[in-house]
Write a protein that holds these residues in place. Structure first.
Motif, PDB file in Angstrom:
ATOM      1  N   HIS A  82      23.458  34.629  30.372  1.00 42.22           N
ATOM      2  CA  HIS A  82      22.637  35.844  30.408  1.00 42.22           C
ATOM      3  C   HIS A  82      22.669  36.522  31.776  1.00 42.22           C
ATOM      4  O   HIS A  82      22.472  37.738  31.866  1.00 42.22           O
ATOM      5  CB  HIS A  82      21.201  35.516  30.008  1.00 42.22           C
ATOM      6  N   LEU A  83      22.917  35.744  32.800  1.00 39.32           N
ATOM      7  CA  LEU A  83      23.053  36.314  34.151  1.00 39.32           C
ATOM      8  C   LEU A  83      24.449  36.875  34.383  1.00 39.32           C
ATOM      9  O   LEU A  83      24.735  37.372  35.470  1.00 39.32           O
ATOM     10  CB  LEU A  83      22.749  35.238  35.196  1.00 39.32           C
ATOM     11  N   GLN A  84      25.303  36.778  33.375  1.00 38.86           N
ATOM     12  CA  GLN A  84      26.698  37.207  33.462  1.00 38.86           C
ATOM     13  C   GLN A  84      27.456  36.421  34.530  1.00 38.86           C
ATOM     14  O   GLN A  84      28.432  36.913  35.110  1.00 38.86           O
ATOM     15  CB  GLN A  84      26.802  38.714  33.713  1.00 38.86           C
ATOM     16  N   GLU A  85      27.024  35.206  34.758  1.00 37.95           N
ATOM     17  CA  GLU A  85      27.728  34.278  35.648  1.00 37.95           C
ATOM     18  C   GLU A  85      28.654  33.442  34.761  1.00 37.95           C
ATOM     19  O   GLU A  85      28.425  32.264  34.520  1.00 37.95           O
ATOM     20  CB  GLU A  85      26.730  33.413  36.410  1.00 37.95           C
ATOM     21  N   TYR A  86      29.706  34.093  34.296  1.00 35.96           N
ATOM     22  CA  TYR A  86      30.520  33.496  33.235  1.00 35.96           C
ATOM     23  C   TYR A  86      31.276  32.241  33.665  1.00 35.96           C
ATOM     24  O   TYR A  86      31.343  31.282  32.878  1.00 35.96           O
ATOM     25  CB  TYR A  86      31.466  34.548  32.667  1.00 35.96           C
ATOM     26  N   PRO A  87      31.871  32.167  34.860  1.00 34.79           N
ATOM     27  CA  PRO A  87      32.530  30.903  35.245  1.00 34.79           C
ATOM     28  C   PRO A  87      31.560  29.727  35.258  1.00 34.79           C
ATOM     29  O   PRO A  87      31.898  28.625  34.804  1.00 34.79           O
ATOM     30  CB  PRO A  87      33.072  31.207  36.645  1.00 34.79           C
ATOM     31  N   GLU A  88      30.343  29.968  35.770  1.00 32.12           N
ATOM     32  CA  GLU A  88      29.335  28.906  35.796  1.00 32.12           C
ATOM     33  C   GLU A  88      28.907  28.533  34.375  1.00 32.12           C
ATOM     34  O   GLU A  88      28.695  27.350  34.069  1.00 32.12           O
ATOM     35  CB  GLU A  88      28.124  29.340  36.605  1.00 32.12           C
ATOM     36  N   CYS A 116      31.943  33.926  26.671  1.00 32.05           N
ATOM     37  CA  CYS A 116      32.035  34.115  28.122  1.00 32.05           C
ATOM     38  C   CYS A 116      33.327  34.841  28.478  1.00 32.05           C
ATOM     39  O   CYS A 116      33.342  35.724  29.352  1.00 32.05           O
ATOM     40  CB  CYS A 116      31.974  32.771  28.838  1.00 32.05           C
ATOM     41  N   TYR A 117      34.426  34.474  27.817  1.00 34.03           N
ATOM     42  CA  TYR A 117      35.691  35.170  28.043  1.00 34.03           C
ATOM     43  C   TYR A 117      35.690  36.546  27.382  1.00 34.03           C
ATOM     44  O   TYR A 117      36.181  37.524  27.949  1.00 34.03           O
ATOM     45  CB  TYR A 117      36.847  34.333  27.502  1.00 34.03           C
ATOM     46  N   PHE A 118      35.125  36.610  26.190  1.00 33.54           N
ATOM     47  CA  PHE A 118      35.092  37.861  25.425  1.00 33.54           C
ATOM     48  C   PHE A 118      34.372  38.958  26.196  1.00 33.54           C
ATOM     49  O   PHE A 118      34.807  40.121  26.203  1.00 33.54           O
ATOM     50  CB  PHE A 118      34.399  37.610  24.086  1.00 33.54           C
ATOM     51  N   GLU A 119      33.279  38.604  26.847  1.00 32.72           N
ATOM     52  CA  GLU A 119      32.497  39.589  27.593  1.00 32.72           C
ATOM     53  C   GLU A 119      33.247  40.125  28.813  1.00 32.72           C
ATOM     54  O   GLU A 119      32.883  41.155  29.367  1.00 32.72           O
ATOM     55  CB  GLU A 119      31.173  38.971  28.045  1.00 32.72           C
ATOM     56  N   GLN A 120      34.308  39.427  29.226  1.00 29.16           N
ATOM     57  CA  GLN A 120      35.070  39.855  30.397  1.00 29.16           C
ATOM     58  C   GLN A 120      36.310  40.673  30.039  1.00 29.16           C
ATOM     59  O   GLN A 120      37.052  41.080  30.937  1.00 29.16           O
ATOM     60  CB  GLN A 120      35.492  38.626  31.213  1.00 29.16           C
ATOM     61  N   ILE A 121      36.521  40.923  28.747  1.00 33.29           N
ATOM     62  CA  ILE A 121      37.666  41.739  28.345  1.00 33.29           C
ATOM     63  C   ILE A 121      37.478  43.148  28.876  1.00 33.29           C
ATOM     64  O   ILE A 121      36.443  43.776  28.672  1.00 33.29           O
ATOM     65  CB  ILE A 121      37.811  41.756  26.807  1.00 33.29           C
ATOM     66  N   GLN A 128      44.901  40.563  30.763  1.00 32.37           N
ATOM     67  CA  GLN A 128      44.423  40.182  29.440  1.00 32.37           C
ATOM     68  C   GLN A 128      44.091  38.692  29.328  1.00 32.37           C
ATOM     69  O   GLN A 128      43.892  38.184  28.211  1.00 32.37           O
ATOM     70  CB  GLN A 128      45.476  40.556  28.401  1.00 32.37           C
ATOM     71  N   THR A 129      43.994  38.002  30.456  1.00 28.96           N
ATOM     72  CA  THR A 129      43.639  36.582  30.413  1.00 28.96           C
ATOM     73  C   THR A 129      42.322  36.333  29.684  1.00 28.96           C
ATOM     74  O   THR A 129      42.238  35.405  28.865  1.00 28.96           O
ATOM     75  CB  THR A 129      43.587  36.000  31.834  1.00 28.96           C
ATOM     76  N   PRO A 130      41.264  37.127  29.932  1.00 29.55           N
ATOM     77  CA  PRO A 130      40.028  36.893  29.177  1.00 29.55           C
ATOM     78  C   PRO A 130      40.216  37.025  27.670  1.00 29.55           C
ATOM     79  O   PRO A 130      39.662  36.226  26.905  1.00 29.55           O
ATOM     80  CB  PRO A 130      39.075  37.969  29.716  1.00 29.55           C
ATOM     81  N   ALA A 131      40.994  38.007  27.236  1.00 30.79           N
ATOM     82  CA  ALA A 131      41.234  38.188  25.802  1.00 30.79           C
ATOM     83  C   ALA A 131      41.986  37.001  25.227  1.00 30.79           C
ATOM     84  O   ALA A 131      41.671  36.516  24.134  1.00 30.79           O
ATOM     85  CB  ALA A 131      42.007  39.477  25.544  1.00 30.79           C
ATOM     86  N   ARG A 132      42.992  36.514  25.952  1.00 34.78           N
ATOM     87  CA  ARG A 132      43.764  35.364  25.474  1.00 34.78           C
ATOM     88  C   ARG A 132      42.906  34.108  25.397  1.00 34.78           C
ATOM     89  O   ARG A 132      42.994  33.339  24.431  1.00 34.78           O
ATOM     90  CB  ARG A 132      44.971  35.138  26.372  1.00 34.78           C
ATOM     91  N   LYS A 133      42.084  33.889  26.420  1.00 33.25           N
ATOM     92  CA  LYS A 133      41.235  32.696  26.429  1.00 33.25           C
ATOM     93  C   LYS A 133      40.157  32.780  25.345  1.00 33.25           C
ATOM     94  O   LYS A 133      39.809  31.776  24.714  1.00 33.25           O
ATOM     95  CB  LYS A 133      40.604  32.503  27.808  1.00 33.25           C
TER      96      LYS A 133
END
Length: 223
Positions: A82-88, A116-121, A128-133
């Motif tokens: 929710h904090l958009q701290e996606y790696p964490e 977490c990856y989807f939100e970073q597309i 496109q790494t987030p989309a692939r992951k």
């Protein structure tokens, strides 16, 4: 949801079991496990996610074998999300899955990793790494839990992953075409046709394929 209901039941049971547990916090004040979980949940529900992470983290450190610990682990991951701290968040979700592979919340956890990856597309001209992951994670979820409600949600998101990746191939192909590198452009446009479902780029890709093969310009229009 089944997983959430399970966690709620576990929380109620843990409150009975651990109500007598106590420890001293860094501030010298005694806090029981049930007090820490309540503090964390209340902060989380109010959107105070950093405060929630602190409370849940203290609970994990002080009461690692408490029945509350599993819930705290999951809520820490959710708070980071929710904090958009996606790696964490990814790290926390993956740790939860590794420690509790048979927990009923696992489909939700895998879905959240994908999200977490989807939100970073980003835009089609970006990495496109987030989309692939995201695609890889959603496919794993569907493969492991095909009948779970979260698998259906994942399926709905896969279309967007395909669209982003196909758009990137089309974007790069058009760049090569504009610079007269027709062989490289043709490879990209063929990838749009062969590797992705029809997500909005097929018709234009076919036009460019024909143009590449004829080494002729086309009337370009922005997608």
């Amino acid at each position: 949801m089944k997983a959430i209901r399970f966690l709620a039941i576990s929380l109620m049971a843990a409150m009975v079991v651990c109500s007598g547990c106590a420890w001293f916090g860094k501030d010298g004040q005694e806090k029981r496990a049930d007090e820490l979980i309540q503090e964390g949940v209340e902060a989380y529900d109010k959107g105070n996610y950093k405060q929630a992470i602190e409370a849940f983290g203290q609970l994990k450190d002080w009461y690692p074998f408490s029945n509350y610990a599993i819930l705290a682990e999951l809520k820490i991951a959710d708070a980071h999300y929710h904090l958009q701290e996606y790696p964490e968040a990814v790290a926390a979700y993956e740790e939860f899955e590794r420690l509790h592979p048979r927990n009923e919340a696992t489909p939700y956890v895998v879905f959240q990793i994908g999200m977490c990856y989807f939100e970073q597309i980003d835009a089609i001209d970006r990495d496109q790494t987030p989309a692939r992951k995201a695609l890889e994670t959603f496919r794993r979820l569907i493969g492991q839990f095909p009948n779970d409600p979260y698998a259906l949600k994942a399926q709905n998101n896969i279309h967007h992953c395909f669209k982003s990746m196909a758009g990137n191939e089309f974007y790069v192909g058009r760049y090569y075409f504009r610079h007269g590198v027709y062989a490289a452009a043709l490879e990209r446009f063929l990838a749009v046709i062969n590797e992705y479902p029809d997500v909005g780029f097929h018709r234009e890709a076919l036009l460019y394929i024909a143009a590449c093969e004829a080494y002729q310009p086309v009337d370009e229009k922005s997608p």
